[in-house]
Write a protein that holds these residues in place. Structure first.
Motif, PDB file in Angstrom:
ATOM      1  N   MET A   9       0.814  -1.215   0.000  1.00 45.91           N
ATOM      2  CA  MET A   9       0.000   0.000   0.000  1.00 45.91           C
ATOM      3  C   MET A   9       0.849   1.267   0.000  1.00 45.91           C
ATOM      4  O   MET A   9       0.436   2.293  -0.536  1.00 45.91           O
ATOM      5  CB  MET A   9      -0.918   0.015   1.227  1.00 45.91           C
ATOM      6  N   PHE A  10       2.033   1.213   0.636  1.00 48.42           N
ATOM      7  CA  PHE A  10       2.864   2.408   0.788  1.00 48.42           C
ATOM      8  C   PHE A  10       4.275   2.140   0.271  1.00 48.42           C
ATOM      9  O   PHE A  10       5.246   2.161   1.046  1.00 48.42           O
ATOM     10  CB  PHE A  10       2.912   2.845   2.252  1.00 48.42           C
ATOM     11  N   PRO A  11       4.423   1.928  -1.025  1.00 45.24           N
ATOM     12  CA  PRO A  11       5.772   1.663  -1.558  1.00 45.24           C
ATOM     13  C   PRO A  11       6.703   2.861  -1.415  1.00 45.24           C
ATOM     14  O   PRO A  11       7.919   2.717  -1.414  1.00 45.24           O
ATOM     15  CB  PRO A  11       5.502   1.335  -3.033  1.00 45.24           C
ATOM     16  N   GLN A  12       6.126   4.071  -1.269  1.00 45.70           N
ATOM     17  CA  GLN A  12       6.945   5.274  -1.152  1.00 45.70           C
ATOM     18  C   GLN A  12       7.643   5.380   0.198  1.00 45.70           C
ATOM     19  O   GLN A  12       8.472   6.284   0.398  1.00 45.70           O
ATOM     20  CB  GLN A  12       6.077   6.522  -1.373  1.00 45.70           C
ATOM     21  N   MET A  13       7.351   4.487   1.129  1.00 43.33           N
ATOM     22  CA  MET A  13       7.955   4.551   2.456  1.00 43.33           C
ATOM     23  C   MET A  13       9.424   4.112   2.472  1.00 43.33           C
ATOM     24  O   MET A  13      10.045   4.083   3.523  1.00 43.33           O
ATOM     25  CB  MET A  13       7.161   3.688   3.447  1.00 43.33           C
ATOM     26  N   GLN A  14       9.939   3.725   1.331  1.00 42.72           N
ATOM     27  CA  GLN A  14      11.359   3.347   1.208  1.00 42.72           C
ATOM     28  C   GLN A  14      11.693   2.184   2.157  1.00 42.72           C
ATOM     29  O   GLN A  14      12.521   2.297   3.059  1.00 42.72           O
ATOM     30  CB  GLN A  14      12.279   4.547   1.494  1.00 42.72           C
ATOM     31  N   TRP A  15      11.029   1.059   1.911  1.00 43.34           N
ATOM     32  CA  TRP A  15      11.212  -0.112   2.757  1.00 43.34           C
ATOM     33  C   TRP A  15      12.617  -0.702   2.612  1.00 43.34           C
ATOM     34  O   TRP A  15      13.043  -1.488   3.458  1.00 43.34           O
ATOM     35  CB  TRP A  15      10.161  -1.165   2.410  1.00 43.34           C
ATOM     36  N   ASN A  16      13.308  -0.332   1.570  1.00 37.59           N
ATOM     37  CA  ASN A  16      14.670  -0.838   1.373  1.00 37.59           C
ATOM     38  C   ASN A  16      15.734   0.118   1.901  1.00 37.59           C
ATOM     39  O   ASN A  16      16.921  -0.095   1.682  1.00 37.59           O
ATOM     40  CB  ASN A  16      14.920  -1.109  -0.122  1.00 37.59           C
ATOM     41  N   GLN A  17      15.305   1.152   2.608  1.00 36.69           N
ATOM     42  CA  GLN A  17      16.244   2.140   3.127  1.00 36.69           C
ATOM     43  C   GLN A  17      17.183   1.502   4.153  1.00 36.69           C
ATOM     44  O   GLN A  17      16.781   0.654   4.944  1.00 36.69           O
ATOM     45  CB  GLN A  17      15.477   3.297   3.786  1.00 36.69           C
ATOM     46  N   SER A  18      18.430   1.924   4.113  1.00 41.56           N
ATOM     47  CA  SER A  18      19.406   1.477   5.110  1.00 41.56           C
ATOM     48  C   SER A  18      20.352   2.628   5.401  1.00 41.56           C
ATOM     49  O   SER A  18      20.472   3.567   4.620  1.00 41.56           O
ATOM     50  CB  SER A  18      20.180   0.251   4.616  1.00 41.56           C
ATOM     51  N   TYR A  19      21.043   2.548   6.536  1.00 39.81           N
ATOM     52  CA  TYR A  19      21.933   3.615   6.968  1.00 39.81           C
ATOM     53  C   TYR A  19      23.286   3.017   7.349  1.00 39.81           C
ATOM     54  O   TYR A  19      23.360   1.907   7.889  1.00 39.81           O
ATOM     55  CB  TYR A  19      21.349   4.363   8.168  1.00 39.81           C
TER      56      TYR A  19
END
Length: 676
Positions: A293-303
């Motif tokens: 539903m929310f692909p824009q949430m950047q589920w693949n984000q890492s730091y």
């Protein structure tokens, strides 16, 4: 031009940046003149920020984005995500050390007891326990698994291990809740059972929403039963799911930021301690649905954490939440197309992340469009912001005020004009009344004339009797009406040489000067590049340069003559240009361009100059950065027309144009008085 001030009652809150629509519009003037687009001007101010009249700086998005970058870098540079495991490993190592110490003490006591059998049993038990401890797996989950089945010698070590496991279970359970609400603290087994019920109901609600069903009633029932999990009190399903998606994305970012070994250890530890497969399945189902539903949430984000300070589990979750908030705010700021879009920012989060000054700047940027609309300076027409007539006048006033402020008083004077009646200017002289004169009686001189005449006739006292011969009126002169056409060069060379903005500013200032101080005068505007076109005052702020080559003075003079042919009074053309004529209109009505200019273009242009001269139209030319060929052409044109030529720069163009215009008005007024 007089200064303008805005006053308000002091209430103790007026500190720091003083912001109003007039101050903002003053800052926007040059940008509006350059591009003529309200939306573009607001976007630029939004990026660059502005200063108030006291010199206080309102941060723009460029500065705020840099501050966000620094906030992110500071968190990454100072912290180590490995601390999520280090604190658990350190606690387990302390428990192992305590257990080894207890084993040694038990063996020593047995050996010192004098009981051979007890000593042998103690030695055998110590050997077995030490072997299990020596063979303890290095990974976190393996240690927990082995110690869970280990027979402790130390009752204190066993108690500490059990307490650590309970704490870890609470943290992992809290992590699950934190991904959704962060509302329940110190969860009990009853809370866990209720949480599973909530998760099941939530997944049903989400799936119904995805099918496009009306879920308003289902959402209301859900909040009645489980609303305490969500203190933000979402108003609808969309808000609820978005809040949960933000938290789950933050947790996923933490997992993504770990090494594969760290991630596997945490997952194994979670599986081992939680053991509730139904709850984990519900969580996985919810996460999958929210990611869709929310692909824009950047589920693949890492730091990439590069610091030395280890973070505990709760610290890591807090850091991830803050980093997610930074990413979300950065995305909003980068994609904001207008100041009003900034109102979507959560100012409490901005204040927590960046401080009060940044939040205050963002709040005031968000209010900018609304304040300008409320002040009547801009308006929204079909989704596009445009200048109002008041805004148009304000731009002209600002441009004129700026130019006048640069001119010394001895150059331009105050140019104050006191008007009395319509169409006349006072000379502060008087004359005897004659039939046909405007009856603007000077009472002092009229009564004095009556008294002098009465005394001569031997009459004294009151009442004073007036005779038509006593009437003395104020001497007036008819204002000499003038008609002006401003020819503005819009060719590509104008912006390339930084001449466009000063020229357009002069055009706006001249329009405002004539419309406010000389309302009977006429001002026409002609823009010229490859061809020429007539412009209205309303179009002037939006006028920009043409992306074509050519300086068609020939066509410009033609249109200027046509405009002036309809007008009366003294006629003049004011031309502002930075190039010689390189284009003309052929007998077929088509534009012709060539550089360097050909003989046909020069001759066609000079023929129009001759026609203007025969029509008694004076041409005053302001050449910007005039080189040899342009200077030679202007001088030749001036010899024909007997107008004046000014070779100037962008910095003093306004001084030359306004001073020349006002001097011309004074000369016409003096000529009118001499004729009277």
């Amino acid at each position: 031009m007089p200064s303008r001030f805005t006053y308000s009652r002091w209430d103790g809150s007026q500190t720091g940046f003083e912001f109003d629509a007039d101050a903002a519009f003053d800052e926007l003037t040059d940008e509006l003149l350059y591009h003529g687009d309200v939306n573009a001007a607001l976007r630029r101010m939004m990026q660059e920020g502005m200063q108030d009249r006291d010199g206080n700086q309102l941060s723009g998005l460029r500065e705020l984005l840099e501050q966000l970058r620094q906030e992110r870098q500071e968190r990454l540079a100072n912290s180590d995500l490995g601390g999520v495991y280090d604190e658990i490993n350190d606690a387990l190592d302390d428990i192992l050390d305590e257990e080894r110490h207890a084993i040694e003490n038990a063996l020593r006591e047995a050996q010192n007891s004098g009981d051979q059998r007890r000593a042998e049993n103690a030695e055998s038990a110590a050997m077995e326990r030490n072997m299990r401890l020596d063979l303890m797996p290095d990974d976190l989950a393996g240690k927990v698994r082995e110690l869970d089945s280990y027979n402790f010698e130390s009752a204190e070590a066993k108690q500490r291990f059990e307490q650590l496991m309970e704490q870890l279970k609470e943290q992992l359970m809290q992590q699950m809740v934190d991904q959704m609400s962060g509302a329940i603290q110190n969860m009990t087994p009853d809370d866990m059972a209720r949480m599973k019920d909530m998760m099941a109901s939530l997944n049903e609600l989400l799936e119904a929403h995805q099918r496009g069903e009306d879920t308003s009633e289902q959402f209301s029932d859900f909040m009645d039963e489980f609303g305490d999990f969500f203190p933000e009190n979402p108003e609808n399903v969309e808000q609820l799911l978005e809040q949960m998606a933000q938290r789950m994305a933050a947790m996923q970012a933490m997992m993504n930021s770990m090494t594969p070994e760290q991630r596997a250890q945490l997952q194994e530890l979670s599986d081992q301690l939680m053991g509730d497969m139904d709850l984990q399945w519900q969580m996985q189902q919810l996460s999958g649905n929210l990611q869709q539903m929310f692909p824009q949430m950047q589920w693949n984000q890492s730091y990439d954490f590069e610091g030395q300070d280890p973070m505990g589990f709760q610290q890591a979750m807090q850091a991830m939440q803050e980093l997610g908030d930074i990413d979300q705010l950065e995305n909003l700021l980068r994609n904001a197309s207008s100041p009003s879009a900034l109102a979507e920012a959560d100012m409490d989060k901005v204040r927590n992340l960046m401080g009060d000054d940044a939040a205050k700047s963002l709040e005031r940027l968000a209010e900018l469009t609304k304040q300008l609309e409320q002040a009547g300076l801009i308006e929204n027409k079909e989704g596009k912001l445009e200048l109002t007539p008041k805004g148009l006048r304000k731009i002209g006033s600002n441009a004129l005020r700026e130019l006048f402020s640069k001119m010394s008083k001895d150059m331009a004077g105050q140019h104050e004009m006191s008007q009395h009646g319509v169409g006349h200017e006072r000379t502060y002289d008087t004359k005897a009344y004659e039939y046909g004169d405007p009856f603007q009686l000077d009472l002092n001189r009229t009564i004095r004339n009556a008294l002098r005449r009465s005394a001569g006739d031997g009459e004294t006292g009151t009442p004073v009797r007036l005779s038509p011969d006593d009437f003395e009126i104020e001497r007036t002169e008819h204002l000499t009406r003038s008609a002006t056409v401003l020819m503005l060069d819009l060719s590509l060379s104008m912006p390339m040489r930084d001449n466009f903005l000063p020229a357009k500013k002069v055009a706006m200032a001249l329009h405002h000067l004539i419309s406010t101080q000389f309302p009977r005068d006429y001002l026409g505007i002609v823009g010229f590049s490859e061809t020429a076109r007539i412009l209205t005052a309303e179009q002037l702020p939006e006028v920009s340069w043409d992306f074509v080559y050519g300086t068609n003075m020939h066509h410009g003079f033609t249109l200027a003559r046509q405009l002036l042919a309809r007008e009366s009074g003294n006629k003049q053309i004011i031309m502002i240009t930075d190039g010689e004529p390189t284009a003309h209109i052929t007998p077929d009505g088509l534009p012709f361009f060539n550089y360097p200019p050909v003989r046909e273009t020069i001759e066609a242009t000079l023929r129009e100059v001759v026609r203007a001269t025969k029509s008694q139209i004076r041409i005053n030319t302001f050449g910007l950065g005039a080189d040899g060929s342009l200077r030679a052409f202007i001088e030749r044109m001036t010899q024909i027309n007997q107008g004046r030529a000014f070779f100037t720069t962008p910095e003093n163009l306004g001084d030359y144009v306004l001073v020349d215009f006002l001097d011309g008005k004074r000369q016409m007024a003096r000529a009118g008085r001499r004729a009277g």
